[in-house]
Design a protein around this motif. Structure first.
Motif, short mmCIF file in Angstrom:
data_model
loop_
_atom_site.label_atom_id
_atom_site.label_comp_id
_atom_site.label_asym_id
_atom_site.label_seq_id
_atom_site.Cartn_x
_atom_site.Cartn_y
_atom_site.Cartn_z
N THR A 1 -38.95 -7.14 14.66
CA THR A 1 -38.59 -7.52 15.35
C THR A 1 -37.11 -7.25 15.65
O THR A 1 -36.25 -6.44 14.66
N GLY A 2 -37.02 -6.67 17.22
CA GLY A 2 -35.54 -6.13 17.52
C GLY A 2 -35.05 -4.65 16.97
O GLY A 2 -34.31 -4.30 16.60
N GLY A 3 -36.72 -4.20 16.83
CA GLY A 3 -35.90 -2.72 15.82
C GLY A 3 -35.61 -2.89 14.38
O GLY A 3 -35.99 -2.34 14.26
N LYS A 4 -36.44 -3.68 14.05
CA LYS A 4 -35.89 -4.09 12.37
C LYS A 4 -37.15 -4.56 12.00
O LYS A 4 -37.80 -6.12 12.61
N THR A 5 -38.08 -4.50 10.81
CA THR A 5 -38.68 -4.21 9.81
C THR A 5 -38.50 -5.06 8.58
O THR A 5 -37.71 -4.09 8.12
N THR A 6 -39.63 -6.57 8.55
CA THR A 6 -39.17 -6.56 7.34
C THR A 6 -40.41 -7.20 7.21
O THR A 6 -41.44 -7.54 7.47
N THR A 7 -40.89 -7.64 5.66
CA THR A 7 -42.21 -8.15 4.97
C THR A 7 -42.12 -9.57 4.14
O THR A 7 -41.43 -9.47 3.87
N LEU A 8 -42.98 -10.40 4.83
CA LEU A 8 -42.90 -12.23 4.20
C LEU A 8 -43.91 -11.45 2.36
O LEU A 8 -45.17 -11.43 3.14
#
Length: 298
Positions: A122-129
């Protein structure tokens, strides 16, 4: 002298048999009658053979030349009923795409794994839940060196927290699922928020296969869900583009869905592009979603 002549000389000529003569005469008359009918019956026989060949080739389908399953063709990307993107309710080819995705979702194996993992950009940022079966949850990224951040409410619907057990107990019938989801939404919520909540069951929550299938069937029944044709998500993955209006402000949400895998590839907010690529806007790209036995980083 043959045997017949010897018997005839010994016993004489046998007496005539009227019944035998009658049978012979009938057979001769029938044969002559068939021969007289043959010339004009030949064209009729040819016409019948031609008609049979046509029916075998195209199938007796009430005028529709569809000897295959159109939903399967659409899901595999071999065309649509309209030949291109369509605006309006998710009928025709759009409905077939969603129902094909439902069929795929229903056939998925029972999920196994210690953690539910969703990786999104999202918005160029990658996160993992990461969500454990005991209720614990963390978010990692975008900085690989940062420690995982605990999450108290990993799954929500319209701001209301849902546990893994709540999600697993959701109805698998279309009408029952609609009633259950509508009950979780704020009073007076329209079909836009209903479509948004239902679509969240397809990727952001660990919905069982039967629940995901029911969610796809429910989306196919919602008149405000529009099919816009073939599309690619922001990473270039091919899929099918759907849109729905969220609320009275006219805000639009778009989903790129891969009906072959039944996965949501991306979700975005923005104007209705109506083309074959997802419209520009706030993109949330689903890079991976599913159960895993991998362990979240310390």
């Amino acid at each position: 002298m043959d045997e017949l002549e010897w018997v005839r000389d010994l016993y004489g000529e046998p007496p005539p048999n009227p019944a035998a003569k009658t049978r012979v005469r009938r057979r001769l008359d029938a044969r002559r009658s068939r021969r007289r009918r043959m010339p004009w019956m030949m064209p009729l026989a040819g016409a019948v053979a031609t008609l049979a060949a046509v029916l075998l080739t195209y199938g007796v389908t009430g005028g529709a030349d569809r000897p295959h399953d159109p939903a399967r063709d659409i899901a595999a990307g071999r065309g649509s009923a309209s030949g291109g993107p369509t605006a309006g309710p998710s009928t025709g080819s759009g409905r077939s795409v969603l129902l094909a995705a439902a069929t795929t979702a229903a056939s998925d194996p029972v999920p196994r794994g210690a953690y539910w993992r969703v990786t999104r950009r999202t918005g160029g940022k990658t996160t993992t839940l990461w969500a454990a079966r005991d209720g614990r949850a963390w978010i990692t990224g975008p900085d690989a060196d940062a420690a995982p951040r605990p999450v108290t409410k990993p799954f929500t619907m319209a701001g209301r927290a849902l546990s893994l057990r709540d999600i697993e107990r959701l109805p698998t019938g279309t009408d029952a699922l609609r009633q259950r989801v509508a009950a979780l939404l704020p009073p007076g919520s329209g079909e836009g928020l209903l479509a948004d909540a239902v679509s969240g069951l397809l990727w952001s929550k660990p919905s069982p296969p039967a629940v995901r299938a029911a969610a796809y069937r429910l989306l196919a029944d919602l008149p405000n869900v529009r099919y816009l044709g073939q599309a690619t998500d922001p990473t270039g993955r091919p899929g099918r583009l759907f849109a729905f209006t969220l609320d009275a402000s006219g805000a639009q949400r778009h989903l790129v869905i891969d009906p072959v895998s039944s996965q949501v590839l991306s979700s975005s907010d923005g104007a209705d592009g109506g083309g074959r690529n997802a419209p520009a806007g706030r993109d949330e790209i689903v890079l991976a979603a599913g159960w895993t036995d991998d362990v979240p980083p310390p």
